[in-house]
Write a protein that holds these residues in place. Structure first.
Motif, short mmCIF file in Angstrom:
data_model
loop_
_atom_site.label_atom_id
_atom_site.label_comp_id
_atom_site.label_asym_id
_atom_site.label_seq_id
_atom_site.Cartn_x
_atom_site.Cartn_y
_atom_site.Cartn_z
N ALA A 300 34.44 43.46 42.64
CA ALA A 300 35.71 43.93 42.10
C ALA A 300 36.49 42.76 41.50
N CYS A 301 37.57 43.09 40.80
CA CYS A 301 38.46 42.08 40.22
C CYS A 301 39.91 42.47 40.53
N GLY A 302 40.78 41.49 40.52
CA GLY A 302 42.23 41.73 40.60
C GLY A 302 42.62 42.53 41.83
N THR A 303 43.44 43.53 41.60
CA THR A 303 43.91 44.36 42.70
C THR A 303 42.75 45.04 43.42
N SER A 304 41.76 45.47 42.66
CA SER A 304 40.60 46.12 43.29
C SER A 304 39.89 45.15 44.22
N LEU A 305 39.92 43.87 43.86
CA LEU A 305 39.32 42.85 44.72
C LEU A 305 40.08 42.78 46.05
N ILE A 347 34.26 48.46 42.95
CA ILE A 347 35.60 49.07 42.97
C ILE A 347 36.29 48.76 41.65
N SER A 348 36.70 49.80 40.94
CA SER A 348 37.42 49.59 39.69
C SER A 348 38.25 50.83 39.39
N GLN A 349 39.55 50.64 39.32
CA GLN A 349 40.44 51.75 38.98
C GLN A 349 40.01 52.38 37.66
N SER A 350 39.86 51.54 36.65
CA SER A 350 39.60 52.03 35.30
C SER A 350 38.14 52.44 35.11
N GLY A 351 37.25 51.78 35.85
CA GLY A 351 35.82 52.01 35.63
C GLY A 351 35.33 51.35 34.35
N GLU A 352 36.14 50.48 33.76
CA GLU A 352 35.74 49.84 32.49
C GLU A 352 35.80 48.32 32.57
N THR A 353 36.08 47.75 33.72
CA THR A 353 36.20 46.29 33.81
C THR A 353 34.84 45.65 33.54
N ALA A 354 34.76 44.89 32.45
CA ALA A 354 33.46 44.38 31.98
C ALA A 354 32.77 43.53 33.06
N CYS A 398 51.20 52.31 34.07
CA CYS A 398 51.69 50.92 34.18
C CYS A 398 50.49 49.99 34.34
N VAL A 399 50.55 48.86 33.66
CA VAL A 399 49.44 47.90 33.74
C VAL A 399 49.22 47.45 35.20
N ALA A 400 50.31 47.24 35.91
CA ALA A 400 50.18 46.82 37.31
C ALA A 400 49.71 48.01 38.15
N ALA A 401 48.65 47.80 38.90
CA ALA A 401 48.12 48.88 39.73
C ALA A 401 49.00 49.07 40.97
N THR A 402 49.35 50.31 41.24
CA THR A 402 50.16 50.59 42.45
C THR A 402 49.48 51.72 43.23
N ALA A 483 51.60 39.07 46.06
CA ALA A 483 51.82 37.93 45.15
C ALA A 483 51.39 38.29 43.73
N LEU A 484 50.26 38.98 43.61
CA LEU A 484 49.76 39.35 42.27
C LEU A 484 50.77 40.25 41.56
N LYS A 485 51.36 41.20 42.30
CA LYS A 485 52.32 42.11 41.66
C LYS A 485 53.49 41.32 41.09
N LEU A 486 53.98 40.35 41.88
CA LEU A 486 55.14 39.58 41.43
C LEU A 486 54.79 38.73 40.20
N LYS A 487 53.60 38.13 40.23
CA LYS A 487 53.17 37.31 39.08
C LYS A 487 53.10 38.17 37.83
N GLU A 488 52.41 39.30 37.97
CA GLU A 488 52.13 40.14 36.81
C GLU A 488 53.38 40.64 36.11
N ILE A 489 54.31 41.18 36.90
CA ILE A 489 55.40 41.89 36.22
C ILE A 489 56.70 41.08 36.16
N SER A 604 42.93 47.79 31.03
CA SER A 604 41.47 47.76 31.17
C SER A 604 40.97 46.45 30.60
N VAL A 605 40.27 45.68 31.41
CA VAL A 605 39.83 44.37 30.93
C VAL A 605 38.36 44.48 30.53
N THR A 606 38.15 44.81 29.27
CA THR A 606 36.80 45.18 28.84
C THR A 606 36.04 44.02 28.20
O1 M6R Z 1 40.31 48.68 36.51
P1 M6R Z 1 40.05 47.66 37.56
O2 M6R Z 1 40.46 48.09 38.91
O3 M6R Z 1 38.62 47.18 37.56
O4 M6R Z 1 40.93 46.41 37.15
C1 M6R Z 1 40.82 45.19 37.79
C2 M6R Z 1 41.98 44.30 37.46
O5 M6R Z 1 42.00 43.99 36.10
C3 M6R Z 1 43.31 44.94 37.84
O6 M6R Z 1 43.34 45.30 39.18
C4 M6R Z 1 44.48 43.99 37.54
O7 M6R Z 1 44.45 42.91 38.40
C5 M6R Z 1 45.76 44.81 37.63
N1 M6R Z 1 46.58 44.57 36.50
C6 M6R Z 1 46.50 44.59 38.88
O8 M6R Z 1 47.75 45.16 38.94
#
Ligand code: M6R
Length: 608
Positions: A300-305, A347-354, A398-402, A483-489, A604-606
């Motif tokens: 996983a990456c980011g919040t999913s991590l 684990i990926s919210q979007s299912g598109e994280t490259a 919202c870009v930030a995952a909640t 911490a990630l939420k505060l950085k991001e937004i 989505s970080v593709t």
């Molecule tokens: O879609 P994903 O769950 O794979 O995305 C992973 C990260 O890019 C994502 O969680 C990112 O860290 C969010 N912007 C967090 O709020």
């Protein structure tokens, strides 16, 4: 990681592609552009900024066409300027390309074309595609695209139009998603089928190294050698739900407030109170296969991590299965060893994280079974895994995952419960965990009812530029996520750390202007974090604690305390995270940042 949208049919293509682009802005929003063919002439316009800026400019032009392609960009190569926005063109401006992905050998191709007299306008990797197609085009547009593709390395999805072929869109994909929507006498192309779902539910997905010729009559797909291939269209069954902010000022706040419901959705029909176990219909593994699992690898990456890191405690403690959590972008370069009976959880919210898709494919190739945890039906991840457990959180704008984060925690808890009940956990313990899970939605409601207090505290801390977020055990990944939420937004430097590690170096950074947000919800390590906080206080650091109701000692240590309802340690990340989300939201609001679409980010970080 950009959004592509194309249309060919009888409707007003320009307004239709702009509408489609708005649905793809979660993939990037630093510049946007459109190209169309009107009366045999290729026209285009590009703007820096969001699609709404482009929309306003295009409205003045009164263009009419039945064919257009459009793009919303997240800059990779070249700053977000008008020149670098897509579409990109060939030298004669007869061919236009929109692109999602990265051309890794763009320098080499650029040099090769320059030596043959081609001059470039932009700093983008994409321009090598349009210039290459223009260079190779000897009167057969489709053939030119096909000849260009093997010369391009990297991952990409493209849509191309040419002035000499005013009734055609050509698309191609290599390890990047591209969906073709098949309507009645009209065709769509999009990075995400969701964007054309309002018009058609029939979609064809291009796989790696395939290309397609799209006309009003239909789609003809080809393999890399231009041999025609048959492709079945899929019927998309998910809803084209229009999402609005309603009465909320931001999508983020709305999504935070949806959590009592989304947690309920994630739990719905997924447990048996009687047996104290989880029922996960999406899990397409036999009882025997599940029982044999000896090792779990989480990608996983980011919040999913952070959800994955929380799951290590769950799986190891509850089910006694060893777990490794891997940052997807690092994992595939390790030449991973896959032993027999390894289960991978992507684990990926979007299912598109490259990065996660690439790591998952690597493991799949090596023989591991893959379970996906994902929010988006029809996403690449959902289509490629062996089993998929959906979050059922509804679209997260919202870009930030909640809300998707807390739903990930629920699904992972249920999955660990499923394994635990096969191995070590008694029925009684299982029932106890289920009871605690069921109580969560109303506990979250009670935290949301403290929003005014959290906003007051947020205002008090909003002027600091550096923070520590500390926790131990279940509260450690929770601190990372806070911490990630505060950085991001809020664009604040927030350092998530395991509290016990502070004395090994980072405590040197503590002073009266570097406050600490302390997560005190883990009962096993509670006395330990109190000592760590005393060490912070002894160095004049301010402490804002998030602690379960009834924790008395913390009051004598922290400058401020936000109390949350008590739950089991393994579920304590959820209440604490709701507070982190509100805290980050109100701090960002106080600092006036762009909360739903923070700078430099995309949903989505593709790209890898
Ligand atoms: O879609 P994903 O769950 O794979 O995305 C992973 C990260 O890019 C994502 O969680 C990112 O860290 C969010 N912007 C967090 O709020």
């Amino acid at each position: 990681m950009c959004g592509i949208f194309g249309y060919l049919g009888e409707q007003d293509a320009v307004s239709l592609v702009l509408e489609g682009l708005k649905k793809l802005e979660y993939r990037g929003y630093d510049s946007a552009g459109v190209a169309l063919i009107q009366n045999g002439e290729l026209l285009s316009h590009k703007e820096v900024g969001k699609v709404s800026v482009l929309d306003a400019k295009i409205a003045e032009k009164g263009w009419k066409s039945g064919l257009a392609i459009a793009h919303t960009r997240w800059a990779t190569h070249g700053k977000p300027t008008q020149i670098n926005a897509h579409p990109q063109f060939d030298t004669a401006s007869r061919c236009a390309v929109v692109h999602n992905g990265i051309i890794e050998n763009h320098e080499a191709v650029r040099r090769l074309l320059q030596k043959r007299g081609v001059s470039f306008q932009s700093d983008t990797d994409t321009e090598v595609i349009s210039q290459l197609i223009g260079f190779l085009n000897k009167g057969n547009f489709l053939r030119a695209v096909q000849r260009a593709l093997p010369l391009l390395q990297g991952a990409f999805a493209i849509a191309v139009i040419h002035q000499d072929a005013p009734e055609e869109i050509i698309c191609a994909a290599k390890e990047s998603p591209l969906a073709i929507g098949v309507g009645e006498g009209e065709m769509f192309v999009a990075s995400d089928a969701q964007a054309f779902l309002k018009y058609t539910r029939q979609a064809i997905y291009l796989h790696s190294s395939e290309l397609a010729l799209i006309t009003k009559k239909g789609v003809q797909a080809f393999n890399a050698r231009l041999a025609p291939i048959e492709k079945e269209s899929e019927n998309l069954d998910h809803d084209a739900e229009e999402v609005t902010k309603g009465a909320y000022q931001h999508y983020m706040l709305k999504e935070i407030y949806e959590q009592p419901q989304t947690l309920q959705n994630a739990l719905l029909s997924r447990f048996s109170e009687e047996y104290g176990s989880a029922i996960l219909d999406g899990l397409k593994l036999s009882e025997e296969e599940l029982f044999k699992i000896k090792r779990i690898v989480i990608l996983a990456c980011g919040t999913s991590l952070h959800a994955g890191l929380t799951a290590t405690y769950l799986f190891e403690e509850k089910a006694r299965i060893p777990v490794e959590v891997e940052i997807s972008s690092e994992f595939r370069y390790k030449n991973p060893i896959v032993q027999e009976n390894t289960l991978a959880i992507a684990i990926s919210q979007s299912g598109e994280t490259a990065d996660t898709l690439a790591a998952m494919r690597e493991l799949k190739e090596k023989g591991a079974k893959i379970v996906g945890i994902c929010n988006v039906q029809g996403s690449t991840l959902a289509r490629e895994v062996d089993s998929c457990l959906f979050l059922r959180a509804g679209p997260e704008i919202c870009v930030a995952a909640t809300k998707t984060y807390t739903s990930q925690l629920i699904v992972l808890t249920l999955l660990s419960l499923r394994f635990a009940r096969m191995h070590t956990m008694s029925q009684q313990e299982g029932k106890h965990l289920i009871k605690a899970l069921q109580a969560l939605p109303s506990q979250v409601k009670s935290i949301l009812s403290q929003a005014d207090k959290i906003e007051r505290i947020a205002k008090k801390y909003a002027h600091y530029d550096n923070f520590f977020f500390l926790g131990r055990r279940y509260m450690y990944p929770t601190a990372l996520e806070g911490a990630l939420k505060l950085k991001e937004i809020a664009y604040i430097n927030a350092n998530g750390y395991p509290a016990g590690e502070m004395k090994h170096g980072p405590i040197a950074l503590i002073h009266e202007n570097c406050p600490t947000v302390a997560y005190c919800g883990d009962s096993v390590t509670y006395p330990k974090i109190l000592s760590n906080l005393m060490e912070i206080k002894a160095r004049s650091g301010k402490v804002l604690a998030i602690a379960p109701e009834g924790s008395k000692e913390i009051q004598g240590i922290a400058d401020d305390v936000i109390y949350v309802p008590k739950t089991l340690d393994e579920l304590s990340p959820i209440p604490a995270t709701i507070v982190s989300q509100l805290l980050a939201y109100y701090i960002a609001k106080e600092r006036g940042t762009e909360i739903d679409q923070p700078r430099n980010l995309a949903k989505s970080v593709t790209v890898e």
